[in-house]
Design a protein around this motif. Structure first.
Motif, PDB file in Angstrom:
ATOM      1  N   HIS A   1     -22.817  -7.383   6.864  1.00 28.27           N
ATOM      2  CA  HIS A   1     -22.006  -7.197   6.268  1.00 28.27           C
ATOM      3  C   HIS A   1     -21.517  -6.028   4.763  1.00 28.27           C
ATOM      4  O   HIS A   1     -20.070  -5.516   4.849  1.00 28.27           O
ATOM      5  CB  HIS A   1     -21.395  -8.581   5.580  1.00 28.27           C
ATOM      6  N   GLU A   2     -22.611  -5.814   4.645  1.00 33.02           N
ATOM      7  CA  GLU A   2     -22.160  -4.605   3.239  1.00 33.02           C
ATOM      8  C   GLU A   2     -21.742  -3.034   3.631  1.00 33.02           C
ATOM      9  O   GLU A   2     -20.687  -3.294   3.006  1.00 33.02           O
ATOM     10  CB  GLU A   2     -23.759  -4.292   2.806  1.00 33.02           C
ATOM     11  N   GLU A   3     -22.314  -2.902   4.850  1.00 30.82           N
ATOM     12  CA  GLU A   3     -21.284  -1.875   5.370  1.00 30.82           C
ATOM     13  C   GLU A   3     -19.672  -2.077   5.408  1.00 30.82           C
ATOM     14  O   GLU A   3     -18.950  -1.170   5.045  1.00 30.82           O
ATOM     15  CB  GLU A   3     -21.876  -1.408   6.171  1.00 30.82           C
ATOM     16  N   THR A   4     -19.449  -3.363   5.765  1.00 32.31           N
ATOM     17  CA  THR A   4     -18.049  -3.366   6.044  1.00 32.31           C
ATOM     18  C   THR A   4     -17.207  -3.611   4.761  1.00 32.31           C
ATOM     19  O   THR A   4     -16.441  -3.225   4.552  1.00 32.31           O
ATOM     20  CB  THR A   4     -17.729  -4.179   6.659  1.00 32.31           C
ATOM     21  N   VAL A   5     -18.401  -3.770   3.635  1.00 33.60           N
ATOM     22  CA  VAL A   5     -17.586  -3.698   2.273  1.00 33.60           C
ATOM     23  C   VAL A   5     -17.215  -2.474   2.128  1.00 33.60           C
ATOM     24  O   VAL A   5     -16.547  -2.518   0.587  1.00 33.60           O
ATOM     25  CB  VAL A   5     -18.524  -5.149   1.696  1.00 33.60           C
ATOM     26  N   ALA A   6     -18.888  -1.718   2.040  1.00 33.46           N
ATOM     27  CA  ALA A   6     -18.177  -0.681   1.715  1.00 33.46           C
ATOM     28  C   ALA A   6     -16.994   0.327   2.318  1.00 33.46           C
ATOM     29  O   ALA A   6     -16.641   0.957   1.809  1.00 33.46           O
ATOM     30  CB  ALA A   6     -19.118  -0.051   1.496  1.00 33.46           C
ATOM     31  N   LYS A   7     -17.253   0.356   3.476  1.00 39.02           N
ATOM     32  CA  LYS A   7     -15.747   1.036   4.083  1.00 39.02           C
ATOM     33  C   LYS A   7     -14.153   0.238   3.601  1.00 39.02           C
ATOM     34  O   LYS A   7     -13.804   1.125   3.515  1.00 39.02           O
ATOM     35  CB  LYS A   7     -15.935   0.733   5.190  1.00 39.02           C
ATOM     36  N   ALA A   8     -14.369  -1.054   2.958  1.00 35.77           N
ATOM     37  CA  ALA A   8     -13.238  -1.620   2.833  1.00 35.77           C
ATOM     38  C   ALA A   8     -12.567  -1.335   1.752  1.00 35.77           C
ATOM     39  O   ALA A   8     -11.399  -0.705   1.100  1.00 35.77           O
ATOM     40  CB  ALA A   8     -13.432  -3.287   2.706  1.00 35.77           C
ATOM     41  N   ALA A   9     -14.119  -1.196   0.860  1.00 33.83           N
ATOM     42  CA  ALA A   9     -13.515  -0.428  -0.343  1.00 33.83           C
ATOM     43  C   ALA A   9     -13.172   0.732  -0.483  1.00 33.83           C
ATOM     44  O   ALA A   9     -12.364   1.108  -1.632  1.00 33.83           O
ATOM     45  CB  ALA A   9     -14.831  -0.297  -1.078  1.00 33.83           C
ATOM     46  N   GLY A  10     -13.777   1.839   0.123  1.00 32.94           N
ATOM     47  CA  GLY A  10     -13.658   2.907   0.226  1.00 32.94           C
ATOM     48  C   GLY A  10     -12.171   3.267   0.976  1.00 32.94           C
ATOM     49  O   GLY A  10     -11.531   3.549   0.330  1.00 32.94           O
ATOM     50  N   LEU A  11     -12.212   1.979   1.923  1.00 37.89           N
ATOM     51  CA  LEU A  11     -10.055   2.542   1.965  1.00 37.89           C
ATOM     52  C   LEU A  11      -9.017   1.699   0.880  1.00 37.89           C
ATOM     53  O   LEU A  11      -7.926   2.478   0.670  1.00 37.89           O
ATOM     54  CB  LEU A  11     -10.085   1.654   2.530  1.00 37.89           C
ATOM     55  N   LEU A  12     -10.161   0.837   0.272  1.00 38.34           N
ATOM     56  CA  LEU A  12      -8.734   0.634  -1.455  1.00 38.34           C
ATOM     57  C   LEU A  12      -8.616   1.376  -2.435  1.00 38.34           C
ATOM     58  O   LEU A  12      -8.031   1.564  -3.278  1.00 38.34           O
ATOM     59  CB  LEU A  12      -9.063  -0.991  -1.261  1.00 38.34           C
ATOM     60  N   GLY A  13      -9.949   2.107  -2.157  1.00 40.83           N
ATOM     61  CA  GLY A  13      -9.608   3.414  -2.997  1.00 40.83           C
ATOM     62  C   GLY A  13     -10.791   3.089  -4.753  1.00 40.83           C
ATOM     63  O   GLY A  13     -11.112   3.441  -5.492  1.00 40.83           O
ATOM     64  N   THR A  14     -11.475   1.972  -4.468  1.00 36.24           N
ATOM     65  CA  THR A  14     -12.622   0.995  -5.289  1.00 36.24           C
ATOM     66  C   THR A  14     -14.031   1.218  -4.861  1.00 36.24           C
ATOM     67  O   THR A  14     -14.045   2.641  -3.552  1.00 36.24           O
ATOM     68  CB  THR A  14     -12.176  -0.052  -5.834  1.00 36.24           C
ATOM     69  N   SER A  15     -14.919   0.944  -4.436  1.00 31.48           N
ATOM     70  CA  SER A  15     -16.357   0.850  -3.669  1.00 31.48           C
ATOM     71  C   SER A  15     -17.095  -0.498  -4.808  1.00 31.48           C
ATOM     72  O   SER A  15     -16.914  -1.369  -5.207  1.00 31.48           O
ATOM     73  CB  SER A  15     -17.042   3.153  -5.074  1.00 31.48           C
ATOM     74  N   LEU A  16     -17.852  -0.168  -3.629  1.00 35.76           N
ATOM     75  CA  LEU A  16     -18.342  -1.588  -4.166  1.00 35.76           C
ATOM     76  C   LEU A  16     -19.323  -1.230  -5.674  1.00 35.76           C
ATOM     77  O   LEU A  16     -19.399  -2.659  -6.187  1.00 35.76           O
ATOM     78  CB  LEU A  16     -19.432  -1.447  -2.880  1.00 35.76           C
ATOM     79  N   ALA A  17     -19.436  -0.525  -6.052  1.00 33.34           N
ATOM     80  CA  ALA A  17     -20.395  -0.545  -7.268  1.00 33.34           C
ATOM     81  C   ALA A  17     -19.663  -0.323  -7.547  1.00 33.34           C
ATOM     82  O   ALA A  17     -19.442  -0.826  -9.341  1.00 33.34           O
ATOM     83  CB  ALA A  17     -21.262   0.923  -7.041  1.00 33.34           C
ATOM     84  N   GLY A  18     -18.359   0.501  -8.431  1.00 35.94           N
ATOM     85  CA  GLY A  18     -17.095   0.230  -8.688  1.00 35.94           C
ATOM     86  C   GLY A  18     -16.595  -1.402  -9.010  1.00 35.94           C
ATOM     87  O   GLY A  18     -16.277  -1.753  -9.917  1.00 35.94           O
TER      88      GLY A  18
ATOM     89  N   ALA B   1     -14.350   7.700  -9.775  1.00 35.05           N
ATOM     90  CA  ALA B   1     -14.893   8.300  -8.720  1.00 35.05           C
ATOM     91  C   ALA B   1     -15.676   7.152  -8.063  1.00 35.05           C
ATOM     92  O   ALA B   1     -15.818   6.763  -6.604  1.00 35.05           O
ATOM     93  CB  ALA B   1     -15.819   9.457  -9.100  1.00 35.05           C
ATOM     94  N   LEU B   2     -15.619   6.119  -9.252  1.00 31.77           N
ATOM     95  CA  LEU B   2     -16.461   4.981  -8.632  1.00 31.77           C
ATOM     96  C   LEU B   2     -15.455   3.889  -8.066  1.00 31.77           C
ATOM     97  O   LEU B   2     -14.897   2.771  -7.347  1.00 31.77           O
ATOM     98  CB  LEU B   2     -16.914   4.407  -9.276  1.00 31.77           C
ATOM     99  N   GLY B   3     -13.669   3.825  -8.651  1.00 34.97           N
ATOM    100  CA  GLY B   3     -12.927   3.478  -7.829  1.00 34.97           C
ATOM    101  C   GLY B   3     -12.788   2.345  -8.817  1.00 34.97           C
ATOM    102  O   GLY B   3     -12.601   1.548  -8.690  1.00 34.97           O
ATOM    103  N   VAL B   4     -12.897   2.290 -10.972  1.00 36.45           N
ATOM    104  CA  VAL B   4     -13.241   0.813 -11.434  1.00 36.45           C
ATOM    105  C   VAL B   4     -11.791  -0.052 -11.952  1.00 36.45           C
ATOM    106  O   VAL B   4     -10.895   1.375 -12.287  1.00 36.45           O
ATOM    107  CB  VAL B   4     -13.841   1.118 -12.128  1.00 36.45           C
ATOM    108  N   PRO B   5     -11.627  -0.912 -10.998  1.00 32.96           N
ATOM    109  CA  PRO B   5     -10.096  -1.426 -11.785  1.00 32.96           C
ATOM    110  C   PRO B   5     -10.200  -2.362 -13.058  1.00 32.96           C
ATOM    111  O   PRO B   5     -11.496  -2.111 -13.568  1.00 32.96           O
ATOM    112  CB  PRO B   5     -10.073  -2.897 -10.546  1.00 32.96           C
ATOM    113  N   ALA B   6      -9.219  -1.901 -13.822  1.00 40.12           N
ATOM    114  CA  ALA B   6      -9.356  -2.328 -15.261  1.00 40.12           C
ATOM    115  C   ALA B   6      -9.017  -3.629 -15.332  1.00 40.12           C
ATOM    116  O   ALA B   6      -8.344  -4.742 -14.519  1.00 40.12           O
ATOM    117  CB  ALA B   6      -7.952  -1.839 -15.620  1.00 40.12           C
TER     118      ALA B   6
END
Length: 374
Positions: free
Chosen positions: A202-219, A38-43
């Motif tokens: 900018h944090e909103e842009t980071v969150a959008k980018a993360a979602g597009l990549l399949g991760t998240s700021l928290a992940g 759910a968070l999209g945590v990369p290894a």
């Protein structure tokens, strides 16, 4: 007509998308798999070469500045603080810095630097230490109590911050308004104030980018935290069987997530970061960053219920009765849920405090970890 070049939306992190696409989801216990997904945590990398920039002893503790490269974005800077002269093995604690609306710095707010040493770009202690931590350097205080403590900058903060000197369009437009406000007030903002204002937009842009990549700021922050935990466990003089973590505010949220993802964490402390998701709607949503509010996270359960994924033997949650970021009803309900889920493994304490990690709260947290990791 010459076209205007569009600035990067993730300046300094143009290699982030390729890294996320090349990594599997982090290997975690089976029960925590849905959370990692759910968070999209990369290894994180299995082994990180760690450099030591300097080491100095002052007032009974030895502080070392460390660094490592995670494979995307700028290199990570961290500080290891431990009792001077003690070769261990010592219980290890990962000290996780808060959000605080201050991304110009990160973990340096938790460290008492020896004379002549300071966090680069900063000539004085982080003001957040005085406003939020009772004037105390949390990592250094832990080391004085006999721990080996690692405090690192996570994704988006300090050494891991974005390069917003040439911000993306939406952030640049928002900053024009902020600068106009400063001019009207007759204020000349410091470089830190300039950066933190830009980073907030900018944090909103980071969150959008993360979602597009399949991760998240928290992940992605959890990715950095898992990597730091592996560094800590491998350091000489650290007992890998006695590891804990703690954090205040956003750092407390990171502590909960890290404990749910890593079975290596035996005990942890969450300070000023516990409530029910329901209690945040509708009046308290805007008080929080994307570290807590990841889309889809509530499908796995409520915030307190995520603690059931952690294998820690004991954990402490500290609440501030007057915390303006959380309604008291939500904190009381979270406490009730946690007591029912964990029984004696859970300790909850309510303090006559706002959104802070006061000296008294820190003393309680340090004593709790000392007992749990002894």
């Amino acid at each position: 007509m010459k076209a205007t070049q569009r600035p990067s939306a993730i300046p300094g992190y143009e290699d982030w998308p390729g890294y996320v696409r090349s990594q599997q989801t982090a290997a975690v216990p089976e029960a925590s798999g849905p959370l990692a997904a759910a968070l999209g945590v990369p290894a994180p990398p299995p082994k990180l070469p760690v450099t030591v920039d300097w080491e100095d002893t002052h007032r009974g503790v030895t502080t070392s500045q460390l660094g490592w490269q995670l494979g995307f974005g700028p290199a990570t800077r961290a500080w290891l603080v431990k009792p001077s002269g003690d070769t261990g093995p010592l219980p290890g604690v990962l000290a996780l810095h808060c959000h605080a609306g201050n991304k110009y710095t990160g973990a340096s707010r938790l460290v008492d630097f020896p004379p002549g040493r300071c966090e680069p770009r900063v000539s004085a202690p982080d003001p957040g230490r005085h406003d939020l931590y009772g004037g105390l350097a949390l990592a250094t205080e832990l080391a004085r109590d006999g721990f080996a403590v690692l405090a690192h900058d996570t994704f988006g903060w300090g050494s891991r911050r974005f390069n917003l000197g040439d911000p993306p369009w939406r952030t640049a437009a928002a900053m024009e308004g902020r600068r106009a406000q400063w001019r009207e007030e007759g204020r000349q903002p410091s470089p830190a104030e300039e950066y933190n204002a830009a980073a907030a937009f900018h944090e909103e842009t980071v969150a959008k980018a993360a979602g597009l990549l399949g991760t998240s700021l928290a992940g992605t922050a959890a990715h950095d935290d898992l990597a730091a935990l592996s560094v800590l466990s491998a350091l000489p003089g650290v007992d890998p069987e006695r590891l804990g973590c703690l954090g205040f505010s956003g750092g407390g949220g990171r502590a909960l997530v890290l404990s749910a993802l890593s079975p290596a964490i035996r005990s942890y402390v969450v300070t000023a970061m516990m409530t029910t998701f329901e209690s945040l709607v509708p009046a308290y949503l805007d008080a929080h960053s994307w570290l807590l509010q990841t889309p889809g996270l509530s499908l796995l359960g409520d915030w307190p219920s995520l603690t059931a994924l952690a294998g820690a033997e004991k954990f402490l949650v500290q609440y501030g009765i007057d915390d303006p970021l959380f309604p008291e009803t939500g904190m009381r309900e979270a406490d009730r849920i946690l007591a029912g889920l964990h029984g004696g493994a859970y300790t909850g304490s309510f303090w006559p405090a706002g959104h802070e990690f006061s000296a008294g709260m820190q003393r309680e947290a340090l004593a709790f970890l000392a007992g749990a990791l002894a």
